[in-house]
Structure formats: C-alpha cells, structure tokens
Design an enzyme around this catalytic site. Structure first.
Site: not given
Ligand code: VGL
Ligand code: ZN
Length: 196
Positions: A10, A96, A140
């Site tokens: 990310d 995602k 994450c």
C-alpha cells in the site's frame, strides 16, 4: 535468497504526506523500496505490490460507520501508487478492499486482475520467504505479516521501509513487537543482498 519475493504494501498517495490518511514520513519508505525493487528484479526474484482499492461507499469509511476517513477510492489520485515508487513492469499489482463491507487490511486478501489471491500467486512462483515493506506498520503491514506467517512463509520485515499510522501513540512499536512474537524477522534494507 532462493525462493524469496518482495512485497510492497500500500505505498499509495493517500498514505503519504498530503494524503487523506497520511502516515508521518510515509514517503520515507520509497527510497529503500526502490533500491530493493531493483535488487530483487535483477536477481529474478518476484516483486508484488498491494494497493488499497476501495469503492466510494464502504463500511470501512467513517461516513458509513467504519473507522477511517475516505482513502484510496478506486481510480482516484489518492489511490495511485506514489509517483516516486518504481512500479516497473516486473512489479505484480494486486488490489484489496473492493467489497462494500470489507476492511481487507491484509495483502493476503488482495487479488490480481485475473482474480487470483496473493497466496496463490506466491505458491505458483514457489515463494517460501517474503520480504515486506510499506504502509502502514500498525494496520496493513502487520495484518499482512501475520497472515504470511500463518501461511507458513518465512517473513523478513524491512524496518527502514515501514511507517505507522499511530492512531494511538506507540501503535507502531506495539505492532513491531506483535510481528516479532509471531515469528517475523527484521532487517534493514542496506543489509539485503550484502554479505554479513
Ligand atoms: C490501511 C487503514 C485503512 C493500511 C488501509 O494500508 O495500513 N490502514 N486502510
Ligand atoms: Zn483502507
């Protein structure tokens, strides 16, 4: 380094300074990650990048009862990888959090364009050891590291290539402890690929 892969979690505009869910010094992960993308690619090791890729309306956002300001809405500038990140053609991108009732903190919830999950891609490529960096340490990255360990992979977290959101002060340090207790190893980017 046999059977090793690099996973960038990310590294998107919204998690970097100026973004809607900015992580302090989030962009500091980019230089070490770019060096590692080159190193892994030169040595024919796979490189994966996950991206948070939410719909406009999702229970993940505070506007629909969730925890977070709007971030990484599919197709927006905030959802794009940071422009300085070297997302070369060798980097395999997985997305995602597309569901309207899905947090999907872990990159193991991410799928490629063909619908294959990260875990399936890793298995196909014979990956047994994952090097992980990116954003954010306490969400994450942590969720991804714990899932990787559960999947039986060896995990090395690149400690100068992660940064924490710190909703509560100390969340980053607590996440590091939790990852370590679960079996993750830690290293610094400059120590990867150089003899001890
Ligand atoms: C993340 C909060 C919400 C992350 C994603 O990438 O760490 N954190 N969505
Ligand atoms: Zn999110």
């Amino acid at each position: 380094m046999k059977n090793c892969a690099l996973l960038l979690v990310d590294v998107q505009n919204d998690f970097c300074p100026g973004g809607s869910l900015a992580v302090t010094q989030g962009d500091a992960v980019i230089a070490p990650l770019n060096r590692l993308i080159s190193f892994f690619t030169e040595h024919q090791h796979p490189v994966f990048a996950s991206r948070d890729w939410h719909p406009q309306n999702t229970t993940h956002f505070a506007s629909s009862g969730g925890s977070w300001p709007e971030h990484c809405v599919q197709g927006t500038r905030g959802a794009a990888f940071h422009p300085q990140l070297s997302v070369t053609k060798e980097v395999q991108v997985l997305s995602k959090g597309q569901g309207e009732r899905e947090d999907a903190y872990s990159a193991f919830d991410a799928r490629d364009d063909g619908g294959e999950l990260l875990g399936q891609r890793l298995e196909k490529e014979g990956v047994t050891h994952l090097y992980i960096g990116g954003l954010a340490t306490d969400y994450c990255v942590k969720a991804t590291v714990l899932d990787a360990l559960k999947a039986g992979l060896a995990v090395t977290v690149i400690e100068d290539a992660i940064a924490a959101v710190e909703v509560q002060k100390g969340d980053g340090a607590r996440a590091m402890e939790e990852m370590q207790r679960a079996g993750a190893n830690f290293t610094r980017s400059q120590d990867i690929g150089t003899p001890p």
